[in-house]
Design a protein around this motif. Structure first.
Motif, PDB file in Angstrom:
ATOM      1  N   TYR A 161       0.826  -1.203   0.000  1.00 49.75           N
ATOM      2  CA  TYR A 161       0.000   0.000   0.000  1.00 49.75           C
ATOM      3  C   TYR A 161       0.867   1.262   0.000  1.00 49.75           C
ATOM      4  O   TYR A 161       1.967   1.281   0.577  1.00 49.75           O
ATOM      5  CB  TYR A 161      -0.895   0.034   1.244  1.00 49.75           C
ATOM      6  CG  TYR A 161      -1.959  -1.042   1.261  1.00 49.75           C
ATOM      7  CD1 TYR A 161      -3.184  -0.837   0.623  1.00 49.75           C
ATOM      8  CD2 TYR A 161      -1.724  -2.256   1.896  1.00 49.75           C
ATOM      9  CE1 TYR A 161      -4.154  -1.824   0.627  1.00 49.75           C
ATOM     10  CE2 TYR A 161      -2.692  -3.254   1.903  1.00 49.75           C
ATOM     11  CZ  TYR A 161      -3.905  -3.029   1.273  1.00 49.75           C
ATOM     12  OH  TYR A 161      -4.863  -4.011   1.278  1.00 49.75           O
ATOM     13  N   ALA A 162       0.342   2.300  -0.647  1.00 49.51           N
ATOM     14  CA  ALA A 162       0.912   3.648  -0.559  1.00 49.51           C
ATOM     15  C   ALA A 162      -0.150   4.545   0.060  1.00 49.51           C
ATOM     16  O   ALA A 162      -1.294   4.576  -0.409  1.00 49.51           O
ATOM     17  CB  ALA A 162       1.310   4.164  -1.937  1.00 49.51           C
ATOM     18  N   LYS A 163       0.195   5.271   1.133  1.00 50.86           N
ATOM     19  CA  LYS A 163      -0.757   6.111   1.847  1.00 50.86           C
ATOM     20  C   LYS A 163      -0.451   7.587   1.586  1.00 50.86           C
ATOM     21  O   LYS A 163       0.705   8.019   1.682  1.00 50.86           O
ATOM     22  CB  LYS A 163      -0.664   5.858   3.358  1.00 50.86           C
ATOM     23  CG  LYS A 163      -1.026   4.455   3.795  1.00 50.86           C
ATOM     24  CD  LYS A 163      -0.908   4.362   5.315  1.00 50.86           C
ATOM     25  CE  LYS A 163      -1.266   2.994   5.840  1.00 50.86           C
ATOM     26  NZ  LYS A 163      -1.162   2.933   7.316  1.00 50.86           N
ATOM     27  N   TYR A 164      -1.506   8.352   1.290  1.00 51.24           N
ATOM     28  CA  TYR A 164      -1.372   9.783   1.031  1.00 51.24           C
ATOM     29  C   TYR A 164      -2.296  10.570   1.953  1.00 51.24           C
ATOM     30  O   TYR A 164      -3.317  10.055   2.415  1.00 51.24           O
ATOM     31  CB  TYR A 164      -1.721  10.093  -0.432  1.00 51.24           C
ATOM     32  CG  TYR A 164      -0.692   9.611  -1.426  1.00 51.24           C
ATOM     33  CD1 TYR A 164       0.392  10.407  -1.774  1.00 51.24           C
ATOM     34  CD2 TYR A 164      -0.807   8.351  -2.015  1.00 51.24           C
ATOM     35  CE1 TYR A 164       1.340   9.960  -2.688  1.00 51.24           C
ATOM     36  CE2 TYR A 164       0.129   7.903  -2.937  1.00 51.24           C
ATOM     37  CZ  TYR A 164       1.206   8.717  -3.262  1.00 51.24           C
ATOM     38  OH  TYR A 164       2.138   8.278  -4.167  1.00 51.24           O
ATOM     39  N   ASN A 165      -1.921  11.856   2.151  1.00 57.07           N
ATOM     40  CA  ASN A 165      -2.765  12.717   2.997  1.00 57.07           C
ATOM     41  C   ASN A 165      -3.768  13.534   2.180  1.00 57.07           C
ATOM     42  O   ASN A 165      -4.453  14.397   2.710  1.00 57.07           O
ATOM     43  CB  ASN A 165      -1.904  13.645   3.843  1.00 57.07           C
ATOM     44  CG  ASN A 165      -1.146  14.668   3.006  1.00 57.07           C
ATOM     45  OD1 ASN A 165      -1.203  14.649   1.770  1.00 57.07           O
ATOM     46  ND2 ASN A 165      -0.420  15.560   3.666  1.00 57.07           N
ATOM     47  N   ASN A 166      -3.850  13.226   0.849  1.00 54.72           N
ATOM     48  CA  ASN A 166      -4.838  13.889   0.015  1.00 54.72           C
ATOM     49  C   ASN A 166      -5.166  13.018  -1.195  1.00 54.72           C
ATOM     50  O   ASN A 166      -4.349  12.205  -1.630  1.00 54.72           O
ATOM     51  CB  ASN A 166      -4.345  15.273  -0.435  1.00 54.72           C
ATOM     52  CG  ASN A 166      -3.143  15.192  -1.362  1.00 54.72           C
ATOM     53  OD1 ASN A 166      -3.296  15.066  -2.576  1.00 54.72           O
ATOM     54  ND2 ASN A 166      -1.935  15.238  -0.793  1.00 54.72           N
ATOM     55  N   GLN A 167      -6.367  13.194  -1.724  1.00 50.94           N
ATOM     56  CA  GLN A 167      -6.852  12.394  -2.844  1.00 50.94           C
ATOM     57  C   GLN A 167      -6.121  12.722  -4.149  1.00 50.94           C
ATOM     58  O   GLN A 167      -5.848  11.842  -4.965  1.00 50.94           O
ATOM     59  CB  GLN A 167      -8.362  12.634  -3.032  1.00 50.94           C
ATOM     60  CG  GLN A 167      -9.238  12.079  -1.928  1.00 50.94           C
ATOM     61  CD  GLN A 167      -9.416  10.574  -2.039  1.00 50.94           C
ATOM     62  OE1 GLN A 167      -8.947   9.937  -2.981  1.00 50.94           O
ATOM     63  NE2 GLN A 167     -10.094   9.998  -1.053  1.00 50.94           N
ATOM     64  N   LYS A 168      -5.786  13.989  -4.361  1.00 44.48           N
ATOM     65  CA  LYS A 168      -5.174  14.410  -5.621  1.00 44.48           C
ATOM     66  C   LYS A 168      -3.845  13.685  -5.858  1.00 44.48           C
ATOM     67  O   LYS A 168      -3.583  13.192  -6.970  1.00 44.48           O
ATOM     68  CB  LYS A 168      -4.960  15.921  -5.616  1.00 44.48           C
ATOM     69  CG  LYS A 168      -4.364  16.450  -6.913  1.00 44.48           C
ATOM     70  CD  LYS A 168      -4.183  17.970  -6.852  1.00 44.48           C
ATOM     71  CE  LYS A 168      -3.533  18.473  -8.141  1.00 44.48           C
ATOM     72  NZ  LYS A 168      -3.331  19.958  -8.103  1.00 44.48           N
ATOM     73  N   SER A 169      -3.010  13.609  -4.827  1.00 42.62           N
ATOM     74  CA  SER A 169      -1.713  12.946  -4.980  1.00 42.62           C
ATOM     75  C   SER A 169      -1.886  11.465  -5.295  1.00 42.62           C
ATOM     76  O   SER A 169      -1.177  10.908  -6.147  1.00 42.62           O
ATOM     77  CB  SER A 169      -0.891  13.116  -3.697  1.00 42.62           C
ATOM     78  OG  SER A 169      -0.573  14.464  -3.468  1.00 42.62           O
TER      79      SER A 169
END
Length: 463
Positions: free
Chosen positions: A420-428
């Motif tokens: 998994y890759a986790k981001y703090n925003n949907q756009k990224s």
């Protein structure tokens, strides 16, 4: 006091707090301390040196004061490049003192699975809701009486990451009395094997994880009597998966008594071999025929069947001195193999360890790297990442997925080629999926899709 002696006085306390590191021989103690002290207090740092010359052998042990410190260091430094070296280091949990050099193939599970005590009134959902504060859970399983189905007051909690399990071990309510669970043993019990009972056609997962188990089950009975087959050849040709190594080939065919020597080579290119071809020689045609009959068609590793063919050219004329040299080489290969297996590396994936910190060789154009955000930031979007045919090293993954901004962390699941890759925003996250889905990086094809919002909780029988 000598660090080595100090550590050998007992088992690691706390557990799993000692790391085993393989790296370039040019590294110094200062290099290790500079990079590893960032993750916690180092109680011991031992660089293994040759007794005769005093030269560093490229192997280092680092003992941390806390399990969580060791976990963070392992996950962040595995695959990193130190002191501008072109070679990357491999970091793994060191074997326990009483275990010695022996490792089970599923040993990594121990670092992710806790054995806990719980009230008999508690159910899986209660435990899941409590332990998920420490990290993503793979499953929660309460041990129940087979007859009544009632809870026995004990359970297993498995996390996706070592660092999550370590945090739970240190910070959960003491009423759970957590301990790191031993790897599960799935080997069934058998009556004493007879030659006619030796299974054919399918080397099941229960056997494939440990060739030593197979040897113990059948070698004594095979030594007592052979099948009586003799077809005039002593040499066998073995065609197998490119993942098969010299040590595994030796252990498989040494089940049958009378093996003289064996050798393996790979075809289809050094970077990505298409198959392994082994040559196995026995001292008598009777045992060679018996090995062909019993091992032809075995599934090893899982998903690949061995093809065992007789070589009627007979036994090659190998001098006794050369034979001893081959045995010495086999022992050396076995030692190297144990390190590779413990590291859970595909042979082809070793190529990626030499990336040297340069930009990954990617089939698509990538934006410039951006810094990771803090690990405690809220995860807003997750990408599910699949690497084929083998996983990329963590530093390469971080280099890829950080380029879209807002990356919290990226990791592969233990013993799998997905993560998994986790981001703090949907756009990224959307940009990462649009850019990297279908891309080829260092010879590895990526599949990057949106992860499910809520992973289905698994119910597992952990008897």
């Amino acid at each position: 006091m000598d660090n080595r002696k100090a550590s050998s006085q007992g088992l690691e306390n706390p557990p799993l707090s000692r790391l085993f590191i393989i790296g370039p021989k040019s590294l110094t103690e200062e290099d290790f301390r500079k990079h590893f002290e960032e993750y916690g207090t180092i109680e011991e740092l031992w660089m293994v040196k040759d007794k005769g010359t005093g030269d560093y052998k490229g192997i280092t042990y680092i003992k941390f004061s806390k399990t969580s410190e060791a976990a963070q260091a392992l996950e962040m430094m595995n695959g990193a490049s130190l002191a501008n070296s072109s070679r990357r280091i491999k970091v793994m949990i060191a074997s326990s003192r009483e275990q010695g050099s022996k490792r089970d193939l599923n040993e990594e599970e121990k670092a992710q699975r806790l054995f806990i005590m719980c009230a008999k009134s508690v159910n899986e959902d209660d435990l899941h809701d409590y332990f998920r504060q420490f990290g993503e859970l793979e499953y929660v399983s309460i041990i129940r009486d087979k007859g009544s189905g009632e809870s026995k007051g004990i359970a297993y909690v498995k996390f996706f990451k070592f660092s999550s399990a370590a945090k739970a071990y240190e910070e959960c309510d003491r009423k759970y009395k957590p301990v790191f669970a031993e790897p599960r043993r799935t080997e069934p019990s058998f009556r004493k094997a007879e030659p006619r009972d030796f299974p054919r056609g399918n080397f099941s997962n229960d056997y494939s994880g440990n060739t030593g188990t197979v040897r113990n089950l059948v070698s004594s009975s095979l030594a007592a009597s052979s099948s009586g087959i003799s077809e005039g050849y002593t040499k066998l040709t073995v065609i197998a998966s490119p993942e098969l190594n010299q040590d595994q080939l030796w252990k498989l065919f040494d089940i049958v008594p009378g093996m003289d020597y064996c050798q393996i080579r790979y075809e289809g290119g050094s970077s990505r071999p298409s198959r392994a071809v082994g040559e196995v020689v026995y001292t008598s045609s009777q045992w060679a025929a018996h090995a062909k009959e019993k091992l032809h068609g075995f599934e090893y590793p899982p998903g690949y069947r061995l093809i065992v063919k007789p070589d009627f050219e007979g036994r090659p004329d190998v001098p006794e001195s050369s034979r001893k040299d081959l045995l010495s080489i086999a022992e050396t290969l076995a030692q190297a193999t144990s390190i590779i297996e413990a590291a859970r590396l595909n042979p082809a994936s070793l190529l990626n360890l030499g990336n040297g910190g340069h930009q990954p060789n990617c089939s698509v154009e990538l934006p410039d790297p951006k810094p990771l955000v803090h690990i405690d930031e809220e995860t807003v979007a997750r990408c599910f990442v699949i690497c084929s045919p083998y996983p990329l090293p963590n530093p390469v993954l971080r280099d890829l997925f950080c380029r879209f901004g807002g990356l919290i962390e990226v990791y592969m699941l233990a013993n799998r080629n997905c993560g998994y890759a986790k981001y703090n925003n949907q756009k990224s996250a959307m940009q990462a999926m649009q850019t990297l889905h279908g891309a080829e990086v260092n010879g590895v094809r990526l599949k990057v899709i949106k992860a499910e919002e809520q992973r289905k909780r698994q119910r597992m029988d952990a008897d």
